[in-house]
Design an enzyme around this catalytic site. Sequence first.
Site, short mmCIF file in Angstrom:
data_model
loop_
_atom_site.label_atom_id
_atom_site.label_comp_id
_atom_site.label_asym_id
_atom_site.label_seq_id
_atom_site.Cartn_x
_atom_site.Cartn_y
_atom_site.Cartn_z
N PRO A 1 59.78 21.10 37.15
CA PRO A 1 59.30 19.74 36.90
C PRO A 1 60.27 18.84 36.13
O PRO A 1 60.93 19.29 35.19
CB PRO A 1 58.01 19.94 36.09
CG PRO A 1 58.13 21.32 35.53
CD PRO A 1 58.92 22.11 36.53
N ASN A 2 60.32 17.61 36.58
CA ASN A 2 61.08 16.53 35.94
C ASN A 2 62.59 16.61 36.17
O ASN A 2 63.33 15.72 35.74
CB ASN A 2 60.78 16.42 34.44
CG ASN A 2 59.31 16.13 34.19
OD1 ASN A 2 58.77 15.20 34.79
ND2 ASN A 2 58.67 16.92 33.36
N ARG B 1 67.07 10.90 32.65
CA ARG B 1 66.15 11.60 31.75
C ARG B 1 66.91 12.12 30.52
O ARG B 1 67.77 13.00 30.66
CB ARG B 1 65.52 12.78 32.48
CG ARG B 1 64.61 13.63 31.63
CD ARG B 1 64.20 14.91 32.34
NE ARG B 1 63.37 15.71 31.46
CZ ARG B 1 63.17 17.01 31.58
NH1 ARG B 1 63.72 17.67 32.58
NH2 ARG B 1 62.42 17.65 30.73
N TYR C 1 70.38 16.26 28.49
CA TYR C 1 70.60 16.88 29.80
C TYR C 1 71.87 16.41 30.51
O TYR C 1 72.20 16.92 31.59
CB TYR C 1 69.38 16.62 30.70
CG TYR C 1 68.11 17.22 30.14
CD1 TYR C 1 68.00 18.59 29.96
CD2 TYR C 1 67.04 16.42 29.74
CE1 TYR C 1 66.86 19.16 29.42
CE2 TYR C 1 65.88 16.98 29.20
CZ TYR C 1 65.80 18.35 29.05
OH TYR C 1 64.67 18.91 28.52
N ASN D 1 65.91 27.08 37.56
CA ASN D 1 65.67 26.35 36.33
C ASN D 1 64.18 26.02 36.35
O ASN D 1 63.77 25.05 36.99
CB ASN D 1 66.51 25.08 36.25
CG ASN D 1 66.31 24.38 34.91
OD1 ASN D 1 65.38 24.69 34.17
ND2 ASN D 1 67.19 23.43 34.60
N ALA E 1 60.02 23.03 32.22
CA ALA E 1 58.95 23.27 31.23
C ALA E 1 58.14 24.53 31.55
O ALA E 1 57.59 25.16 30.63
CB ALA E 1 58.03 22.06 31.16
N GLU F 1 68.21 32.86 35.50
CA GLU F 1 67.57 31.67 34.92
C GLU F 1 68.65 30.76 34.33
O GLU F 1 69.58 31.24 33.68
CB GLU F 1 66.60 32.11 33.82
CG GLU F 1 65.90 30.93 33.16
CD GLU F 1 64.77 31.37 32.24
OE1 GLU F 1 63.94 32.19 32.66
OE2 GLU F 1 64.75 30.91 31.10
N HIS G 1 69.50 26.87 32.36
CA HIS G 1 69.05 25.65 31.67
C HIS G 1 70.24 24.77 31.37
O HIS G 1 71.32 25.28 31.01
CB HIS G 1 68.34 25.99 30.36
CG HIS G 1 67.10 26.80 30.58
ND1 HIS G 1 65.94 26.25 31.06
CD2 HIS G 1 66.86 28.12 30.44
CE1 HIS G 1 65.03 27.20 31.19
NE2 HIS G 1 65.57 28.35 30.82
N ARG H 1 66.69 23.77 20.17
CA ARG H 1 65.72 22.66 20.27
C ARG H 1 64.40 23.06 19.59
O ARG H 1 64.38 23.96 18.76
CB ARG H 1 65.54 22.30 21.75
CG ARG H 1 66.87 21.86 22.38
CD ARG H 1 66.72 21.47 23.83
NE ARG H 1 65.82 20.33 23.97
CZ ARG H 1 65.28 19.95 25.13
NH1 ARG H 1 65.57 20.63 26.24
NH2 ARG H 1 64.48 18.92 25.18
C1 DQA Z 1 65.30 22.70 30.67
C2 DQA Z 1 64.79 23.02 29.26
C3 DQA Z 1 63.26 22.97 29.20
O1 DQA Z 1 62.81 23.25 27.88
C4 DQA Z 1 62.76 21.59 29.60
O2 DQA Z 1 61.35 21.59 29.65
C5 DQA Z 1 63.35 21.12 30.88
C6 DQA Z 1 64.76 21.36 31.17
C7 DQA Z 1 66.83 22.62 30.71
O3 DQA Z 1 67.39 22.70 31.80
O4 DQA Z 1 67.48 22.44 29.67
O5 DQA Z 1 62.69 20.42 31.65
O6 DQA Z 1 64.90 23.73 31.55
#
Ligand code: DQA
Length: 152
Positions: free
Chosen positions: A12-13, A20, A25, A77, A80, A103, A105, A112
């Site tokens: 998501p997002n 964003r 990011y 990835n 959240a 995985e 990120h 964080r």
């Molecule tokens: C994320 C880190 C997560 O905590 C966050 O909710 C994201 C992006 C990252 O790529 O740094 O949406 O996965």
Amino acid sequence: MKTLKILVLNGPNLNLLGTREPEIYGTETMDSIAKDLNACAEQLDGVELEFRQSNSESDLITWIGDAKGKFDGIIINPAAFTHTSLGVADALKAVAGIVPAVEVHLSNTHAREEIRHKSLTAPGCIGQIMGFKGYSYILALQALVSYLRSEK
Ligand code: DQA
């Protein structure tokens, strides 16, 4: 050499990357990350990528389960859902011995808020790469391909 098929999943997002929270990011978009990753796959020779993004937990769970027999590995990835989704975590564990996952990120989640320190999804993966913004995906692809090639 057998062509490796890698499924790249984004939660998501991540469709909003570019605008964003760029201080966290970076300014790369999903499209530019996909373009760089495809260039890396070409250099690695014999690697094919399929890139997907969804804001829905259900899509990710279905895609992970369906990867069996279609893909050799997964880069994910979970965004959240990393910190909240037992469903995504269970799906990764369900295919772990068959379709290994890495995985990834963009941010260093350990630097964080505390709620981001725990990953429910990492135990279902062979490894985790974080903190290098878009380059985390490149590192994940290199690591996964090296793992798959040494395994076979
Ligand atoms: C994320 C880190 C997560 O905590 C966050 O909710 C994201 C992006 C990252 O790529 O740094 O949406 O996965």
